[in-house]
Design a protein around this motif. Structure first.
Motif, PDB file in Angstrom:
ATOM      1  N   CYS A  72      39.938  52.943  23.807  1.00 50.25           N
ATOM      2  CA  CYS A  72      40.037  51.778  24.702  1.00 50.25           C
ATOM      3  C   CYS A  72      38.766  51.537  25.511  1.00 50.25           C
ATOM      4  N   THR A  73      38.472  50.257  25.734  1.00 51.89           N
ATOM      5  CA  THR A  73      37.342  49.861  26.569  1.00 51.89           C
ATOM      6  C   THR A  73      37.805  49.233  27.875  1.00 51.89           C
ATOM      7  N   MET A  74      39.117  49.107  28.041  1.00 57.13           N
ATOM      8  CA  MET A  74      39.687  48.584  29.279  1.00 57.13           C
ATOM      9  C   MET A  74      41.053  49.218  29.502  1.00 57.13           C
ATOM     10  N   ARG A 119      40.378  45.838  23.676  1.00 54.05           N
ATOM     11  CA  ARG A 119      40.944  47.137  23.288  1.00 54.05           C
ATOM     12  C   ARG A 119      41.446  47.780  24.571  1.00 54.05           C
ATOM     13  N   ASP A 142      40.705  57.437  25.919  1.00 57.49           N
ATOM     14  CA  ASP A 142      39.257  57.444  26.105  1.00 57.49           C
ATOM     15  C   ASP A 142      38.512  57.121  24.816  1.00 57.49           C
ATOM     16  N   ILE A 174      39.147  52.256  15.885  1.00 57.54           N
ATOM     17  CA  ILE A 174      37.829  51.875  16.396  1.00 57.54           C
ATOM     18  C   ILE A 174      37.131  50.912  15.433  1.00 57.54           C
ATOM     19  N   LYS A 213      31.481  57.806  29.341  1.00 61.97           N
ATOM     20  CA  LYS A 213      32.234  56.588  29.142  1.00 61.97           C
ATOM     21  C   LYS A 213      32.361  55.712  30.392  1.00 61.97           C
ATOM     22  N   GLU A 263      37.708  48.633  34.000  1.00 62.86           N
ATOM     23  CA  GLU A 263      36.793  48.770  32.870  1.00 62.86           C
ATOM     24  C   GLU A 263      36.815  50.214  32.374  1.00 62.86           C
ATOM     25  N   GLY A 264      36.794  50.395  31.055  1.00 59.75           N
ATOM     26  CA  GLY A 264      36.708  51.724  30.480  1.00 59.75           C
ATOM     27  C   GLY A 264      38.064  52.321  30.144  1.00 59.75           C
ATOM     28  N   GLY A 265      38.038  53.539  29.579  1.00 62.87           N
ATOM     29  CA  GLY A 265      39.255  54.226  29.172  1.00 62.87           C
ATOM     30  C   GLY A 265      39.859  55.049  30.285  1.00 62.87           C
ATOM     31  N   LYS A 269      32.099  53.239  33.323  1.00 59.67           N
ATOM     32  CA  LYS A 269      31.079  52.247  33.620  1.00 59.67           C
ATOM     33  C   LYS A 269      31.145  51.929  35.120  1.00 59.67           C
TER      34      LYS A 269
END
Length: 598
Positions: free
Chosen positions: A195-197, A33, A192, A175, A255, A210-212, A257
């Motif tokens: 997305c996870t990347m 995502r 945010d 989601i 959020k 990594e992360g939004g 990481k």
């Protein structure tokens, strides 16, 4: 996890735009995502087209897993004018045969749920798309993708033309959706939430984080701090953005990481985003006490009534966001305040010192024969914004125009660049009231951060109509909602309260403080009602002053604990103040019962 797409040493460029991507190698997993960010013109949409195999790279190779189902929403699309909503959403009037027609679950109920979520519940399946606006056609096309299953969903600016509730619904839908997702959007809250990347397209390369959005800002700033490879101005801007992110709602700060200690060290000496007390004082100096005073205003947009009986005050230094669905009348209200239109009834009083600047959604005519810097200097060569004085070139740099770009002819600018220039020229007039209608349209995330940093220190009144949740939470202090019932509704809970109200079936909006409802009090004339409201405001101010006085007396009691005579004196003062508070509260409650909406 399984790999579904690979890019191997991919390069792509265009004659006029130059080289966009060089030797890019990436892999995409089946549950990825990913949000894609970068400056306008960096190559984000080009990257999406190559990933979807709708455009070939100049060199390198793009490989798909066998039988990969890719659904893609481009920035621009063409729909058959004779097609209906059903033809587009359930059939193959837009999508190729390989995407398939009407799935088992994509019946009327499934389609209706998606159309409702995208703010198009008023459409019938037999509605032709020919007469629709560009935004409506785009939402119909998005619905066509969402009713179908796919292994990879590629969305280029999916939040354009969606209101706050539509963006919230789309985020929740994505989601829970199975499959991989690639999305390009300037909506940072959406990045945010979904997305996870994050992939950043910059300098012909793609960097992964990594992360939004929050994680990307924090990680990028940390990388730049350690490398010490960027100039101080840009670093300070990022640090301000990080400070706001870390001080914001817990959902945002949880959020990222990466090492929280590093982020805290980075922002240890960063002041708050804005000093509200100082800005309020400056705004009052520049604007006086009156900005806008609307009294029993009636306002129509053609045959449609926007307000039937609105009383509303806007004061110096107010930073107001206006939320509402598309067509609720937000633009019509801003046009009224800008002096473009007049009320259809009632009275609008504008302060004598008010100098408004209205940023409309349309791209106004710009001097195409001039170069960009000349177009700014045509308005002003130096600009004072709050406590900052900038040259025309420095102001252009804030809006993302590099030294080389400021000599570009205006006629050669892209749509996003022309939008930035339009806002830049407005600020160069040094207004003291900003009326912004969807100011984030066509702006990339870096430019948005620069704009927000500028607005943080801008002393004046600001009224923003926007679907950008991040911008609303960042630069405004008060939120009002327009729900199509002819009133302005104050929302102390901000965007969350707006979404909760919209999601509640049959909700009845309350009247905002200062937003007048039709009088229902027994025996009160319009003049008596106005006087009663003024008396209520006076009593509220009096209670505030008495509460402050009570707090100071309590501080004195703590300070003079060993001085008996002083304690007796302070106790007597405290008793008198509390008695006055009780009398004032009783008078307020008695008057409030007579005034509707309180």
């Amino acid at each position: 996890m399984a790999n579904i797409i690979n890019l191997d040493r991919v390069s792509k460029g265009y004659g006029a735009a130059g080289q966009l991507l060089t030797d890019v190698s990436l892999g995409l997993d089946d549950d990825a995502r990913i949000g894609i960010v970068g400056l306008n013109g960096a190559g984000k949409s080009t990257l999406l087209r190559m990933l979807a195999k709708t455009e070939e790279p100049d060199s390198g190779r793009v490989t798909h897993r066998r039988d990969l189902r890719v659904a893609s929403l481009p920035q621009t699309l063409t729909l058959d004018a004779d097609a209906t909503v059903s033809d587009v959403v359930l059939g193959t009037a837009w999508l190729p045969q390989s995407m398939g027609a009407e799935h088992e679950w994509a019946g009327d109920a499934g389609v209706r749920t998606i159309l409702d979520g995208l703010g198009m519940g008023y459409l019938g399946l037999d509605t032709p798309v020919g007469p629709m606006s560009g935004g409506e056609r785009r939402r119909v096309a998005l619905a066509a993708l969402l009713v179908r299953e796919s292994d990879l969903l590629i969305l280029d600016e999916p939040t354009n033309h969606l209101d706050v509730a539509g963006v919230d619904w789309l985020a929740k839908h994505l989601i829970t959706r199975r499959g991989a997702l690639l999305v390009v959007t300037h909506d940072r809250w959406f990045l945010d939430a979904v997305c996870t990347m994050t992939w950043e397209v910059v300098d012909q390369q793609v960097h992964t984080y990594e992360g939004g959005y929050a994680a990307w800002v924090l990680s990028r700033a940390e990388r730049q701090r350690v490398a010490a490879s960027v100039e101080a101005r840009r670093q300070n801007l990022l640090r301000k953005e990080i400070a706001w992110l870390r001080r914001g709602p817990p959902a945002r700060t949880s959020k990222p990481k990466f090492r929280i200690d590093a982020a805290n060290a980075l922002i240890a000496d960063v002041p708050p985003a804005r000093d509200q007390v100082s800005l309020q004082r400056l705004a009052t100096t520049r604007l006086g006490k009156q900005v806008y005073d609307l009294e029993q205003v009636q306002l129509n947009a053609g045959p449609k009534s926007i307000f039937s009986d609105l009383t509303w005050q806007v004061g110096p230094g107010d930073r107001i966001a206006i939320l509402g669905a598309n067509g609720a009348g937000k633009t019509t209200l801003l046009r009224l305040l800008a002096g473009v239109t007049k009320p259809d009834g009632g009275r609008l009083v504008t302060g004598s010192t008010v100098r408004p600047a209205f940023l409309s959604q349309e791209l106004k005519e710009l001097p195409g024969h001039l170069r960009l810097l000349e177009a700014v200097e045509e308005v002003a060569k130096r600009v004072k914004l709050g406590d900052r004085e900038l040259s025309a070139g420095q102001l252009a740099e804030v809006f993302g125009f590099t030294d080389k770009r400021i000599w570009t002819p205006v006629s050669d600018l892209s749509g996003g660049e022309r939008r930035r220039l339009q806002m830049l020229r407005l600020l160069a007039t040094e207004p003291n009231v900003l009326l912004l209608d969807e100011p984030t349209n066509d702006l990339d995330t870096d430019t948005l951060a620069s704009l927000e940093d500028l607005l943080d220190s801008w002393p004046g009144t600001m009224i923003v109509a926007s679907h950008d949740r991040y911008l609303v939470e960042r630069v405004t202090d008060t939120v009002y909602g327009m729900f199509g019932d002819g009133r302005m509704v104050h929302l102390p809970g901000g965007v969350e309260e707006y979404l909760a109200r919209v999601a509640t079936p049959g909700f009845a909006p309350i009247t905002a403080k200062g937003a007048e409802a039709p009088p229902t009090g027994p025996g009160l004339s319009a003049a008596e009602l106005r006087q009663a409201r003024k008396d209520l405001s006076r009593l509220e101010r009096q209670m505030t002053k008495l509460s402050e006085k009570e707090a100071k007396i309590n501080e004195g009691l703590a300070l003079h604990g060993s001085d008996y005579d002083k304690l007796v004196e302070l106790e007597a003062q405290l008793k008198a103040v509390r008695q006055e508070i009780a009398q004032t509260e009783e008078a307020w409650m008695e008057l409030a019962e007579k005034v509707p909406g309180n």
